[in-house]
Design a protein around this motif. Structure first.
Motif, PDB file in Angstrom:
ATOM      1  N   ALA A 118       0.827  -1.210   0.000  1.00 46.27           N
ATOM      2  CA  ALA A 118       0.000   0.000   0.000  1.00 46.27           C
ATOM      3  C   ALA A 118       0.858   1.255   0.000  1.00 46.27           C
ATOM      4  N   ILE A 119       1.940   1.238   0.755  1.00 46.37           N
ATOM      5  CA  ILE A 119       2.835   2.401   0.793  1.00 46.37           C
ATOM      6  C   ILE A 119       3.488   2.607  -0.567  1.00 46.37           C
ATOM      7  N   LYS A 120       3.900   1.511  -1.202  1.00 48.56           N
ATOM      8  CA  LYS A 120       4.540   1.616  -2.516  1.00 48.56           C
ATOM      9  C   LYS A 120       3.576   2.172  -3.554  1.00 48.56           C
ATOM     10  N   LEU A 121       2.326   1.710  -3.523  1.00 51.78           N
ATOM     11  CA  LEU A 121       1.362   2.107  -4.550  1.00 51.78           C
ATOM     12  C   LEU A 121       0.810   3.507  -4.324  1.00 51.78           C
ATOM     13  N   MET A 122       0.821   4.023  -3.107  1.00 54.66           N
ATOM     14  CA  MET A 122       0.234   5.324  -2.815  1.00 54.66           C
ATOM     15  C   MET A 122       1.194   6.483  -3.057  1.00 54.66           C
ATOM     16  N   ASP A 123       2.424   6.225  -3.275  1.00 60.42           N
ATOM     17  CA  ASP A 123       3.430   7.279  -3.485  1.00 60.42           C
ATOM     18  C   ASP A 123       3.497   8.243  -2.302  1.00 60.42           C
ATOM     19  N   THR A 124       3.397   7.721  -1.092  1.00 60.97           N
ATOM     20  CA  THR A 124       3.576   8.547   0.101  1.00 60.97           C
ATOM     21  C   THR A 124       4.829   8.061   0.819  1.00 60.97           C
TER      22      THR A 124
END
Length: 115
Positions: free
Chosen positions: A21-27
């Motif tokens: 999720a962190i990788k896909l959200m670009d945050t």
């Protein structure tokens, strides 16, 4: 064994899902930390949680629990001692004061028979 395997699977699966999720959200992790701190601060302000208020409530709760414990102990003591009479005898709780230490017997420490 199955419970520990399940727990390990839950931990690894949760970590993998969080990483994806962190990788896909670009945050960045810093942005996530800031958002969590901001949400926490908003929650504290919305519910009027003040550190001084919480400390005073905790202290009063501890004092109340201490008093309840003492009251309960006094009630139990009075119930227990009501049939003892009004004698001023001292009850000895520690029997080691009156009787000396006795070494363990063979029941607890079997001796080896000599051949």
């Amino acid at each position: 064994m199955s419970k520990s395997s399940f727990l390990l699977g839950v931990i690894l699966g949760g970590a993998a899902a969080t990483a994806a999720a962190i990788k896909l959200m670009d945050t960045t992790p810093q942005q996530l930390k800031e958002a969590a701190v901001e949400k926490f601060d908003d929650f504290m302000e919305a519910n009027d949680f003040d550190a001084d208020t919480l400390k005073s409530r905790a202290a009063s709760s501890v004092d109340d629990l201490k008093q309840r414990g003492l009251d309960l102990a006094n009630r139990a003591n009075s119930k227990f001692n009501s049939d003892m009479g009004d004698g001023d005898e001292d009850f000895v709780v520690d029997n080691m004061v009156e009787t000396p230490y006795e070494k363990p017997t063979e029941v607890f420490m079997p001796r080896k028979e000599e051949k």
